[in-house]
Design a protein around this motif. Structure first.
Motif, PDB file in Angstrom:
ATOM      1  N   ILE A  18       8.161  -3.648  -3.664  1.00 46.34           N
ATOM      2  CA  ILE A  18       8.014  -2.432  -4.465  1.00 46.34           C
ATOM      3  C   ILE A  18       8.928  -2.489  -5.675  1.00 46.34           C
ATOM      4  O   ILE A  18       9.957  -3.171  -5.666  1.00 46.34           O
ATOM      5  N   TRP A 135       3.299   9.533   3.428  1.00 42.52           N
ATOM      6  CA  TRP A 135       2.957   8.117   3.210  1.00 42.52           C
ATOM      7  C   TRP A 135       1.570   8.004   2.583  1.00 42.52           C
ATOM      8  O   TRP A 135       1.357   7.241   1.633  1.00 42.52           O
ATOM      9  N   LEU A 138       1.500   9.271  -1.054  1.00 43.86           N
ATOM     10  CA  LEU A 138       2.031   8.236  -1.947  1.00 43.86           C
ATOM     11  C   LEU A 138       0.988   7.149  -2.173  1.00 43.86           C
ATOM     12  O   LEU A 138       0.812   6.653  -3.297  1.00 43.86           O
ATOM     13  N   GLU A 139       0.273   6.785  -1.112  1.00 46.98           N
ATOM     14  CA  GLU A 139      -0.798   5.784  -1.218  1.00 46.98           C
ATOM     15  C   GLU A 139      -1.882   6.253  -2.185  1.00 46.98           C
ATOM     16  O   GLU A 139      -2.353   5.483  -3.022  1.00 46.98           O
ATOM     17  N   ALA A 145       4.917   2.064   0.087  1.00 42.89           N
ATOM     18  CA  ALA A 145       6.066   2.562   0.840  1.00 42.89           C
ATOM     19  C   ALA A 145       6.151   1.835   2.172  1.00 42.89           C
ATOM     20  O   ALA A 145       5.212   1.176   2.606  1.00 42.89           O
ATOM     21  N   PHE A 176      10.012   3.869  -1.570  1.00 50.22           N
ATOM     22  CA  PHE A 176       8.691   3.789  -2.190  1.00 50.22           C
ATOM     23  C   PHE A 176       8.824   3.366  -3.641  1.00 50.22           C
ATOM     24  O   PHE A 176       9.899   3.459  -4.248  1.00 50.22           O
TER      25      PHE A 176
END
Length: 199
Positions: A18, A135, A138-139, A145, A176
Motif C-alpha cells: 500500500i 474494509w 475502503l475497497e 487494507a 490502508f
C-alpha cells in the motif's frame, strides 16, 4: 463506476503493498467511517465499538511504536524481516484503530447477569462486523487494507500517545492506502463443505 457491495465483498483482500497516492479527501474517508460506526449493529444496541483514525504523522507514529515495541522482543537476527513488514504498513496512507468500550460491556453484564458470559463475545462480534464494513467501504473507494493485531503489546503506548480512555480495549489495527501490489490468487475450500441449505 461505483462497485456494488457484493462485488466489493468478492474483491476485498488483504493488501500488504500500500502507498500514499490516495485520490479521495480525508474528510470523505472520515465520513465513511463515521457512517459505519453509526450503522453497524450491536447486541442490545450497546454501541460498544470505538474507532480512532490516524493520518499523516500520527499514522507514522503508530508504526514507529509497533516497530520499537517489537524490537525489544524479536531476536536481532529475525528483526529485519519484522521491520520490513512494519515498514510496509507505514508506507500506507492511514490506519484505523478498533477498540471496544469495556465499561459498557461491564454495565450490561451487571444489568443482565443471565447473559454475563456472552457480552464480551457479542461485543467482539460487533467489532468484527464494523471491521468488515469499513474494509469493504475502503475497497469500494479503490483503497487496499489489511487487518493487524499487535495488541496487547502496544496498548499502553497507544493509549498514552493519543489520550485514549483506559476503558477502551484495543482490538485491531487496519493500515490502508493506495494499492501498490496485488495479492496472490486466493484459494477456497469447496463451498459445499461450508454451506448447507434445506428447503
Amino acid at each position: 463506476m461505483i462497485k456494488d457491495f457484493q462485488t466489493s465483498i468478492k474483491q476485498r483482500r488483504s493488501y500488504y503493498g500500500i502507498g500514499k497516492d490516495v485520490k479521495i479527501e480525508n474528510k470523505q474517508i472520515e465520513n465513511l467511517i463515521r457512517d459505519a460506526v453509526l450503522h453497524t449493529p450491536s447486541a442490545f444496541n450497546s454501541q460498544t465499538s470505538r474507532v480512532v483514525v490516524l493520518f499523516g504523522k500520527n499514522h507514522t507514529k503508530l508504526w514507529s511504536i509497533v516497530k520499537e515495541t517489537l524490537k525489544k522482543i524479536v531476536p536481532p537476527k529475525a528483526f529485519p524481516k519484522t521491520e520490513e513488514k512494519i515498514n510496509s504498513f507505514d508506507s500506507g496512507y492511514g490506519t484505523v484503530l478498533y477498540f471496544e468500550e469495556g465499561n459498557i460491556v461491564k454495565s450490561l453484564q451487571e444489568q443482565f447477569p443471565t447473559y454475563k458470559d456472552n457480552f464480551p463475545k457479542w461485543s467482539e462480534q460487533s467489532n468484527g462486523m464494523l471491521q468488515f464494513v469499513i474494509w469493504n467501504l475502503l475497497e469500494i473507494e479503490g483503497l487496499g487494507a489489511s487487518l493487524q493485531h499487535y495488541n496487547p503489546l502496544i496498548d499502553e503506548e497507544v493509549k498514552k500517545e493519543w489520550n485514549i480512555p483506559d476503558s477502551w480495549n484495543l482490538i485491531a489495527q487496519m493500515p490502508f492506502g493506495s494499492i501498490t501490489e496485488n495479492p496472490g490468487q486466493k484459494e477456497f475450500l469447496p463451498i459445499e463443505d461450508r454451506v448447507r441449505i434445506f428447503e
